[in-house]
Design a protein around this motif. Sequence first.
Motif, PDB file in Angstrom:
ATOM      1  N   MET A   4     -31.728  60.719 -24.615  1.00 53.67           N
ATOM      2  CA  MET A   4     -32.345  59.673 -23.806  1.00 53.67           C
ATOM      3  C   MET A   4     -31.926  58.287 -24.299  1.00 53.67           C
ATOM      4  O   MET A   4     -31.643  57.404 -23.506  1.00 53.67           O
ATOM      5  CB  MET A   4     -33.873  59.793 -23.858  1.00 53.67           C
ATOM      6  N   GLU A   5     -31.938  58.115 -25.626  1.00 55.49           N
ATOM      7  CA  GLU A   5     -31.573  56.829 -26.223  1.00 55.49           C
ATOM      8  C   GLU A   5     -31.198  57.067 -27.673  1.00 55.49           C
ATOM      9  O   GLU A   5     -31.685  57.986 -28.313  1.00 55.49           O
ATOM     10  CB  GLU A   5     -32.773  55.870 -26.156  1.00 55.49           C
ATOM     11  N   TRP A   6     -30.271  56.234 -28.162  1.00 54.96           N
ATOM     12  CA  TRP A   6     -30.023  56.253 -29.597  1.00 54.96           C
ATOM     13  C   TRP A   6     -29.731  54.853 -30.062  1.00 54.96           C
ATOM     14  O   TRP A   6     -29.193  54.032 -29.346  1.00 54.96           O
ATOM     15  CB  TRP A   6     -29.006  57.289 -30.015  1.00 54.96           C
ATOM     16  N   TRP A   7     -30.198  54.584 -31.290  1.00 56.14           N
ATOM     17  CA  TRP A   7     -30.124  53.227 -31.793  1.00 56.14           C
ATOM     18  C   TRP A   7     -29.866  53.222 -33.289  1.00 56.14           C
ATOM     19  O   TRP A   7     -30.144  54.190 -33.982  1.00 56.14           O
ATOM     20  CB  TRP A   7     -31.390  52.435 -31.465  1.00 56.14           C
ATOM     21  N   ALA A   8     -29.316  52.115 -33.755  1.00 50.82           N
ATOM     22  CA  ALA A   8     -29.081  51.875 -35.179  1.00 50.82           C
ATOM     23  C   ALA A   8     -29.663  50.515 -35.505  1.00 50.82           C
ATOM     24  O   ALA A   8     -29.372  49.534 -34.836  1.00 50.82           O
ATOM     25  CB  ALA A   8     -27.594  51.912 -35.492  1.00 50.82           C
ATOM     26  N   ILE A  23     -25.555  48.777 -25.265  1.00 51.60           N
ATOM     27  CA  ILE A  23     -24.488  49.323 -24.426  1.00 51.60           C
ATOM     28  C   ILE A  23     -25.003  50.644 -23.874  1.00 51.60           C
ATOM     29  O   ILE A  23     -25.058  51.643 -24.594  1.00 51.60           O
ATOM     30  CB  ILE A  23     -23.188  49.541 -25.225  1.00 51.60           C
ATOM     31  N   GLY A  24     -25.408  50.653 -22.625  1.00 49.59           N
ATOM     32  CA  GLY A  24     -25.959  51.863 -22.015  1.00 49.59           C
ATOM     33  C   GLY A  24     -27.202  52.321 -22.744  1.00 49.59           C
ATOM     34  O   GLY A  24     -28.166  51.579 -22.875  1.00 49.59           O
ATOM     35  N   ARG A  25     -27.166  53.548 -23.269  1.00 53.88           N
ATOM     36  CA  ARG A  25     -28.310  54.106 -23.991  1.00 53.88           C
ATOM     37  C   ARG A  25     -28.280  53.780 -25.480  1.00 53.88           C
ATOM     38  O   ARG A  25     -29.154  54.207 -26.223  1.00 53.88           O
ATOM     39  CB  ARG A  25     -28.336  55.618 -23.818  1.00 53.88           C
ATOM     40  N   PHE A  26     -27.276  53.075 -25.932  1.00 52.26           N
ATOM     41  CA  PHE A  26     -27.119  52.747 -27.348  1.00 52.26           C
ATOM     42  C   PHE A  26     -27.499  51.292 -27.592  1.00 52.26           C
ATOM     43  O   PHE A  26     -27.147  50.412 -26.828  1.00 52.26           O
ATOM     44  CB  PHE A  26     -25.663  52.979 -27.780  1.00 52.26           C
ATOM     45  N   ARG A  27     -28.237  51.051 -28.688  1.00 54.52           N
ATOM     46  CA  ARG A  27     -28.573  49.679 -29.048  1.00 54.52           C
ATOM     47  C   ARG A  27     -28.465  49.503 -30.546  1.00 54.52           C
ATOM     48  O   ARG A  27     -28.662  50.440 -31.314  1.00 54.52           O
ATOM     49  CB  ARG A  27     -29.963  49.294 -28.573  1.00 54.52           C
ATOM     50  N   ILE A  28     -28.141  48.280 -30.956  1.00 55.97           N
ATOM     51  CA  ILE A  28     -28.088  47.910 -32.370  1.00 55.97           C
ATOM     52  C   ILE A  28     -29.184  46.885 -32.600  1.00 55.97           C
ATOM     53  O   ILE A  28     -29.247  45.866 -31.911  1.00 55.97           O
ATOM     54  CB  ILE A  28     -26.716  47.335 -32.761  1.00 55.97           C
TER      55      ILE A  28
END
Length: 129
Positions: free
Chosen positions: A33-37, A46-51
Motif C-alpha cells: 500500500m505504501e512504503w517510506w524511509a 514518488i507514488g507510494r514511496f516517500r522520504i
Amino acid sequence: MSFLVACFLVVFSLIAHEMGHWVVLTRLKVPVMEWWAGLGPAICRIGRFRIGMLPIGACVYPEPQRYAALTPRQRMAVALGGPIGSAAYGLALLAASSRVDVPVGQQGLEALAVANFAIALFNLLPIPP
C-alpha cells in the motif's frame, strides 16, 4: 558535499532494508500500500514511496488482508527479506570502500557497512515489529 553523500547513504540503508521486504512481498503477490524511509514530514514523494525529513525508521505497509492470508513460512520469508537486504547493502559498501574514492571516505563506508550488518542481526531477533 560529504554531508549530503553521507545522508544519501544512510537513507539508502533504510531503503535497501525495506526493499528486501518489498521484493519478497512482490514475489508472493502481496500488494504494498505504501512504503517510506525516514520519519517526520515528507520531503519527497514518488507514488507510494516517500522520504521523511529524519533519516531514521522505515516501513513497508502491505495490504492487510493479503498479508494475513500468508502462511507462517511465507511471513518468515517476508521477515527475512529485510535483514538480507541490509546484509547485501553492507557487503556492497565494504566492496566499494576498497575501490571507490568517495567524500565520506573509506572509514565512513566501512562504518556504515558495519551498521548495516548490525541492523540485519538485530532484525533477526525474535521480537515483534
